[in-house]
Write a protein that holds these residues in place. Sequence first.
Motif, short mmCIF file in Angstrom:
data_model
loop_
_atom_site.label_atom_id
_atom_site.label_comp_id
_atom_site.label_asym_id
_atom_site.label_seq_id
_atom_site.Cartn_x
_atom_site.Cartn_y
_atom_site.Cartn_z
N ALA A 1 -0.19 58.91 24.39
CA ALA A 1 -0.90 59.68 25.42
C ALA A 1 -2.13 58.91 25.91
CB ALA A 1 -1.32 61.02 24.84
N ASN A 2 -2.58 59.24 27.12
CA ASN A 2 -3.75 58.55 27.70
C ASN A 2 -4.98 58.68 26.83
OD1 ASN A 2 -2.43 57.56 29.83
ND2 ASN A 2 -3.43 58.84 31.39
N ARG A 3 -5.12 59.86 26.20
CA ARG A 3 -6.29 60.12 25.38
C ARG A 3 -6.30 59.17 24.16
NH1 ARG A 3 -8.17 64.80 22.36
NH2 ARG A 3 -6.03 65.22 21.89
N VAL A 4 -5.12 58.97 23.58
CA VAL A 4 -4.99 58.07 22.43
C VAL A 4 -5.31 56.64 22.87
CG1 VAL A 4 -3.35 57.08 20.78
CG2 VAL A 4 -3.35 59.53 21.22
N ALA A 5 -4.79 56.25 24.04
CA ALA A 5 -5.02 54.90 24.55
C ALA A 5 -6.51 54.66 24.80
CB ALA A 5 -4.22 54.68 25.83
N ARG A 6 -7.20 55.68 25.34
CA ARG A 6 -8.65 55.52 25.60
C ARG A 6 -9.43 55.44 24.30
NH1 ARG A 6 -7.97 58.70 30.23
NH2 ARG A 6 -8.46 60.62 29.13
N LEU A 7 -9.03 56.27 23.32
CA LEU A 7 -9.70 56.26 22.02
C LEU A 7 -9.48 54.91 21.33
CD1 LEU A 7 -11.13 57.83 19.67
CD2 LEU A 7 -8.86 58.41 18.85
N ALA A 8 -8.22 54.42 21.35
CA ALA A 8 -7.91 53.13 20.73
C ALA A 8 -8.68 52.00 21.42
CB ALA A 8 -6.40 52.87 20.80
N SER A 9 -8.83 52.09 22.76
CA SER A 9 -9.56 51.05 23.49
C SER A 9 -11.03 51.03 23.10
CB SER A 9 -9.43 51.28 25.00
OG SER A 9 -8.08 51.19 25.36
N ALA A 10 -11.63 52.21 22.97
CA ALA A 10 -13.04 52.28 22.56
C ALA A 10 -13.18 51.71 21.14
CB ALA A 10 -13.52 53.73 22.59
N TYR A 11 -12.22 52.03 20.27
CA TYR A 11 -12.22 51.52 18.90
C TYR A 11 -12.04 49.99 18.92
CZ TYR A 11 -10.66 50.99 14.03
OH TYR A 11 -10.52 50.59 12.72
N GLY A 12 -11.15 49.51 19.78
CA GLY A 12 -10.89 48.07 19.90
C GLY A 12 -12.11 47.29 20.34
N ILE A 13 -12.95 47.92 21.17
CA ILE A 13 -14.17 47.27 21.65
C ILE A 13 -15.21 47.21 20.52
CG2 ILE A 13 -16.13 47.49 23.24
CD1 ILE A 13 -14.07 48.68 25.26
N VAL A 14 -15.42 48.34 19.86
CA VAL A 14 -16.43 48.40 18.78
C VAL A 14 -15.98 47.54 17.58
CG1 VAL A 14 -17.65 49.93 17.19
CG2 VAL A 14 -17.19 50.69 19.52
N GLY A 15 -14.70 47.67 17.22
CA GLY A 15 -14.17 46.95 16.06
C GLY A 15 -14.20 45.45 16.21
N PHE A 16 -14.19 44.96 17.47
CA PHE A 16 -14.17 43.51 17.72
C PHE A 16 -15.40 42.81 17.14
CE2 PHE A 16 -15.12 39.83 20.49
CZ PHE A 16 -14.02 39.04 20.15
N VAL A 17 -16.49 43.55 16.95
CA VAL A 17 -17.73 42.98 16.40
C VAL A 17 -17.43 42.22 15.09
CG1 VAL A 17 -19.98 43.58 15.39
CG2 VAL A 17 -19.15 44.79 17.40
N THR A 18 -16.46 42.72 14.32
CA THR A 18 -16.17 42.10 13.01
C THR A 18 -15.55 40.70 13.15
OG1 THR A 18 -14.01 43.21 13.00
CG2 THR A 18 -15.81 44.32 11.85
N VAL A 19 -14.93 40.41 14.32
CA VAL A 19 -14.25 39.12 14.48
C VAL A 19 -15.26 37.96 14.57
CG1 VAL A 19 -12.61 37.79 15.87
CG2 VAL A 19 -12.21 40.22 15.46
N PRO A 20 -16.20 37.99 15.57
CA PRO A 20 -17.19 36.89 15.57
C PRO A 20 -18.06 36.89 14.31
CG PRO A 20 -17.70 38.52 17.28
CD PRO A 20 -16.37 38.87 16.71
#
Lengths: 45, 250
Positions: free
Chosen positions: B153-172
């Motif tokens: 669902a769109n809501r899940v995709a938006r939530l996952a995208s927000a999580y993907g942005i915040v979670g990326f901090v751990t990579v660098p």
Amino acid sequence: MEPLLLVGYGAVFVAVIVYVWYLRNRVATLERKVSDLGDESDTGE
Amino acid sequence: MSTLTRAEVTAVATLRRLFRTRALTYLTLLVGVASLGSIFGIASDAMYGVSHPINLIAYWHIGLATAAAGALTVTFLGCVLYLLTETDFWEFLAHASGEVGFLFVTLTLVTGSVWGRVIWNSWWEWTDIRLVTFLIVWFIYAGYLLIYSAGGANRVARLASAYGIVGFVTVPLSYVSTRLWTPTFHETTVGNPDTQATVTVPALLLSVVAMGLLYLLLLASRVRVRELESRLTSVRRAAADRAAEPSGGE
């Protein structure tokens, strides 16, 4: 050959081959389903 | 059409063309075989002052880690673009790249563990900051994929995208961890004149290119799966809507 070197490269090969096989299978299945549904809607079923 | 939209359409079309080219499969196979040839043919098995055949695992270990970083960066960019534009393609790209990146992170951990078993005499070292931060990356992206498994669902995709942005901090953070904290086993290699990690540069470069191409090949197939799943859902919905419509004259 060093056994753990074989294990390391073996793990990479197995993971990649299984994932590629899964993706290829999934693409083929979905393409067939899309094409079947397209045919059904063309014939008005 | 605004400049942003035109640029977006061009970017999506270019990526779709790249993903569908058959040359990508052959090039990946060719460079992969060349990479293995260079590792087992010309690469030195002496590293960190130790000469042992297990050091040859480093060439794909580093290649996988580099490709994983690239994949998770693409996920981050896809998440940002999806939230900005709501174009499905960016969501497909972010999710596909996250899944392939997760696979590459897992394989980096496995190959690293195998390497460490011989060189450090240990499968895992909790005192090494790079290992621990990389494991955090693994957990973060396992969480990202779990969110997606909740449904499309769109809501899940938006939530996952927000999580993907915040979670990326751990990579660098994982990549600079050896500079921020004192490393015990992983030393800082790039830009460090005192590094002991002597590698055969052509073999390493070839393995990085091979892993990059493998990433693109897997990404292309995964994006195709997401696009087909989405098309199938649309076709089924349209068929259900037609079936629900009252037929004329009855």
